[in-house]
Every structure is written in structure tokens, then in C-alpha cells.
Scaffold this motif. Sequence first.
Motif, PDB file in Angstrom:
ATOM      1  N   ARG A 186     -56.818 -34.838  83.748  1.00  0.00           N
ATOM      2  CA  ARG A 186     -56.818 -34.758  85.216  1.00  0.00           C
ATOM      3  C   ARG A 186     -58.160 -35.213  85.787  1.00  0.00           C
ATOM      4  O   ARG A 186     -58.206 -35.839  86.849  1.00  0.00           O
ATOM      5  CB  ARG A 186     -56.506 -33.326  85.662  1.00  0.00           C
ATOM      6  N   LEU A 226     -56.011 -32.470  91.376  1.00  0.00           N
ATOM      7  CA  LEU A 226     -56.348 -32.901  90.023  1.00  0.00           C
ATOM      8  C   LEU A 226     -57.511 -32.094  89.446  1.00  0.00           C
ATOM      9  O   LEU A 226     -57.462 -31.653  88.294  1.00  0.00           O
ATOM     10  CB  LEU A 226     -56.686 -34.392  90.017  1.00  0.00           C
ATOM     11  N   GLY A 272     -59.262 -28.325  86.074  1.00  0.00           N
ATOM     12  CA  GLY A 272     -58.443 -29.434  85.611  1.00  0.00           C
ATOM     13  C   GLY A 272     -58.770 -29.851  84.189  1.00  0.00           C
ATOM     14  O   GLY A 272     -59.901 -29.714  83.718  1.00  0.00           O
ATOM     15  N   LEU A 279     -49.597 -31.175  91.934  1.00  0.00           N
ATOM     16  CA  LEU A 279     -49.908 -32.502  92.448  1.00  0.00           C
ATOM     17  C   LEU A 279     -48.754 -32.996  93.299  1.00  0.00           C
ATOM     18  O   LEU A 279     -47.642 -33.202  92.804  1.00  0.00           O
ATOM     19  CB  LEU A 279     -50.162 -33.468  91.292  1.00  0.00           C
ATOM     20  N   ASP A 316     -56.575 -28.189  89.135  1.00  0.00           N
ATOM     21  CA  ASP A 316     -55.334 -27.914  88.397  1.00  0.00           C
ATOM     22  C   ASP A 316     -54.294 -27.262  89.298  1.00  0.00           C
ATOM     23  O   ASP A 316     -53.620 -26.288  88.913  1.00  0.00           O
ATOM     24  CB  ASP A 316     -55.620 -27.013  87.177  1.00  0.00           C
TER      25      ASP A 316
END
Length: 260
Positions: A143, A221, A139, A227, A224
Motif C-alpha cells: 500500500r 492506502l 498500511g 479504498l 489501511d
Amino acid sequence: MSASHAMADAVTMVRRNLVHVRYYPTVPLFVAGIPVLFLLLFVYVLGGTLGAGLGGGRADYVEYIVPGVLMFAIAGGAQGAAISVATDLAEGIVARFRSMAISRGAVLTGHVVGNLLQSLAALVLVVAVALAVGFRPQGSPLRWLAAFGVLALLALALMWLAVAMGTAARNVESASNLPAFLMLLPFLGSGFVPAESMSGPLRWFAEVQPFTHAIETIRALLLDLPLGGVALAATLAWSVALAVGGYVWARRIYERRSVR
């Protein structure tokens, strides 16, 4: 009492709770140490088998398990908050505070914020150990910041809920038991194994309970991943509901005990 005086009282109570860490070190050691122990146990003892179940290996399981361990650490911090407020009530120090010109809400706020800071420190320790054993999040810094914000918000909500439980408890022993179920929720969710690997009513519970939504949000988050809007919305909604409900419950019980 003015808002500035109430704020000053709250800061004093927070400082007092942090100073108490030196005299009651077992609670913060429990909050930080148990999640680290579980992380090492699951990675080095069960990680190979469970990682294979995910279609990978131990390294893949490290990335999967860390969000669940972070939630476990927050739940442990909530238990510490319940114990600390119940200890103050049992030792009679709260009765002395009531006889002084101190904002009543400041006493509860001091426990919430003081234990929240301890929990956030425990989260930093867990992440540091996770990185040492192979956790490699993908992330972005933004994030990471968002994940920290979600964890902090949920921790605040659980602190108010736990402080309410500690205020309602008759003694310190029952205060330590009331929030204990929170520490089971990461295991009964997607914290350590995927919810879809469960069966029957347990799978349904794992998919709808608030910790699963929070774990999936944090996992997305940090790693990566896409979401999910539903998971994020559910996490925020649960956090606000628990925070408001815990605050109202704690203040109501505290005021009721104050007039006895």
C-alpha cells in the motif's frame, strides 16, 4: 532525430536542471520547507483543537493531515516547475537551444523530470518529519508503494500543467502566480478538515475537486482504510487528463514561440 538521440537530449536537460539547484536553491527550499512548516504549524498549534473536532486528539490529527500536506508539497513543486521554465525563457537560454541540434521536446521534458525528482525528494522529507512528530501509518509495504505511485503520477501531471503555464507566461512573476491556485486546493478539499464539515457550495466543490479524491486515496492506502474505487478511478482519470492536456498545451505553445 532518432528516439535515442531525443532520449539522450532529455537526460542531458534533466541533468542540467538538477545542477541548477545549486545556483537557485530558493525554489527547492520552498518546495520542501513550506510543507514541513505547515505540517508543524497545524500539528503543534492547531492540532489539539482540530483533532478534538475529529473525535480524537493531536495524534489523530497528525494521521489525518499528512496526506493533505503531501498534496500541498506536490503543488509547490509544480509552481517551481513553472518558475524554472519561465526563467529559462526570460534569460534567452532556450533561444540558444533552438539553434542547436537538440530535440525541442527534451527542453520541456528536462524541466518536468528535474522538478519531479525534486518534488519526490520533498515528499520523502515531509514523510520523515511526519514520522518524527507521531505519524504512524498502518498500511502494508504494498500500500505504501501504491500511495507513492499515485503521488508520483499526480505530480507528473501537475508538472506538465505547470510547465505549460510557465511557457505561456509573459514573465517569471506571472509564471509564479499562475499555478498558485493549486496550492489552495488541499485547503479547499479534505486535506486539513473533512469535506462534510463545510457548508453550501464550498462543500460541493471540496467533494468533487480532484485533490480531494487523491487525498482520500492516499489516506486510505497509508492508514489501511477501505479504498474507495470511485476516488481511485477519479484520481487516475484526473492525473492522465492533466498530464496529456499539459503536455499538448506546453508543446503547442513552445512550438509557436519557436517560430517567432
